[in-house]
Scaffold this active site. Sequence first.
Site, PDB file in Angstrom:
ATOM      1  CE1 TYR A  54       6.439   1.058   1.694  1.00 59.05           C
ATOM      2  CE2 TYR A  54       5.139   0.747  -0.102  1.00 59.05           C
ATOM      3  CZ  TYR A  54       5.360   1.344   0.746  1.00 59.05           C
ATOM      4  OH  TYR A  54       4.549   2.732   1.147  1.00 59.05           O
ATOM      5  CD  GLU A  96      -4.054  -2.962   1.103  1.00 61.83           C
ATOM      6  OE1 GLU A  96      -4.686  -3.979   1.758  1.00 61.83           O
ATOM      7  OE2 GLU A  96      -3.787  -1.825   2.179  1.00 61.83           O
TER       8      GLU A  96
END
Length: 165
Positions: A135, A123
Amino acid sequence: MQSFSGNARYEPAGGMNYRIGRLDGDEDLTGVLSVEEESFTNPWTREMYAAELLNRAVCHIYVVRTAEVPVVGFCAFWLVCDEIHINNVAIRPAWRGQGIGTALMAHVIAEAGALGATRATLEVRASNTGAIALYQSLGFEVAGTRRRYYTHPDEDALILWHEHV
């Protein structure tokens, strides 16, 4: 070149070199806590990490070391069956933007794969565009949202998955 402990050595184009390896003792944990304090509004405590580290089969923590600074960054994750859940990842603010986070995450993904993981999840604050870009550059994709997941300040989390570790 000075020697310092760690597993994998990296020498990016800027000439700085660092090592990435498993958390190794109380000095490393102190460094992780310092990075937490510099990076997060609601940092984990020593007690939280101590509880995590009671289960070394599940809890894995990798740190980035330089000759100058014992811990400039870290990544903590759980390995559960064939998945990793990345709990915390951070680089000291003064060391960001130098490719260290990318190298750390690539190292963690490779290590997770060697441990049998085939997928990874995490998260991230919806406002953390730099981390989201990092990411995504490593193959993570947004899969959903957790409403008001974060506090200090309240904020949604994006759920990201990497399906092919």
